[in-house]
Enzyme design. Sequence first.
Site, mmCIF file in Angstrom:
data_model
loop_
_atom_site.group_PDB
_atom_site.id
_atom_site.type_symbol
_atom_site.label_atom_id
_atom_site.label_comp_id
_atom_site.label_asym_id
_atom_site.label_seq_id
_atom_site.Cartn_x
_atom_site.Cartn_y
_atom_site.Cartn_z
ATOM 1 N N ASP A 204 0.824 -1.211 -0.186
ATOM 2 C CA ASP A 204 0.068 -0.021 0.009
ATOM 3 C C ASP A 204 0.925 1.348 0.081
ATOM 4 O O ASP A 204 0.480 2.277 -0.766
ATOM 5 C CB ASP A 204 -0.890 -0.040 1.371
ATOM 6 N N HIS A 233 -5.696 -3.407 5.333
ATOM 7 C CA HIS A 233 -4.971 -3.666 4.119
ATOM 8 C C HIS A 233 -6.073 -4.393 3.061
ATOM 9 O O HIS A 233 -5.987 -5.533 2.504
ATOM 10 C CB HIS A 233 -3.783 -5.016 4.307
#
Length: 380
Positions: A204, A233
């Site tokens: 990310d 996530h």
Amino acid sequence: QFSSFMDASGTHKKPYSRLHVLAAHLNPSSGTSADITPTSIHSTPTSFQGRMKGFQVAVLGAAGGIGQPLSLLLKLNARVSKLHLYDVAPITPGVGVDLSHCDTSSTCVGFAGQDALIPCLTGCDLVIIPAGVPRKPGMTRDDLFNINAGIVKTLVEGIAKACPNAFVAIISNPVNSTVPIAAEILKANGVYDKRRLFGVTTLDVVRARRFVAEKANGVVRPEDVDIPVVGGHAGKTILPLLSQVAPAGCLSQLSQADVQALTARIQDAGTEVVEAKAGGGSATLSMAYAAAQFAESCLRALSGESVVECAYVDSTVVEGLNFFASKVKLGPTGAEEVFGLGPLSPFEQEGLTQLKAELKGSIDKGVAFVSAAAGAHASA
């Protein structure tokens, strides 16, 4: 580029160039990046023994789409002295043989089948788990839960027996649930140390750096961007804190609508890859790259350095969420400090509020899975 890191104050450090990284792998130095010159790539490769401590690292799920490229990157890492590859796939010993021919100092061995799990894990300092099935078009990370939850449970039971003091880095999705599963398994075996368990959310951050640099129109390189990505996530639980991006002002030209669109792209980047591969897989190469970054940070920490990374950990940063991704200071004992969120923009504050219910549900789902499995075992 996977030598990029931040110091204990959270300040982003400039990563080595690709040439410097390769030179470092071929001719490791006990000094800093200033000791590594472009000409050193032509030097005869030398062992790091006696100059840099080497660690034993295991990749569980090493024959898969993430596992193989990740294993290759780890074979290049001069901090790795022994690389153990595990998978249920019968080709795994062959993957180990293949990588063992690379002319770096580490040894590499592949292990296949359940009976090989404990031998693979014994003595490991760092265990990275990309095992599990990948996402396909139309699937959410939660769709993977029933399969991957059981896989992670089995693998972490092995860790509890064979290397309970190892750093454990989980990639297997849904990370929002699989990390709590791992924690419950380690607790049940009496070996849980919350400082040593991590959900790898580095991808990310990697994506955020890349996308921010694109929006900055050449003002900054991706590797020079520092941006915290917090929360979880998966989808809306991923919260990039664009208001805290450094260099400061590199996104000042963006409108609020632009900020919202950039946030959405970072959140949905995994789906972007799944759809682009048209049923052929999910993010494997970029995930391997990001995991290699996180592994490098863990090995630096085990070597005695203080390194700051974003990771999904046992946390008290947000009330009611026992696991949360934020900046973490890594050291020899693991996550030595979990940093707070800092000032949020109104848009980010709204995003934080919205992600809480989904993230809590994913955490609770992981805990409930282990509880149900324990109950079923007790009644069997």
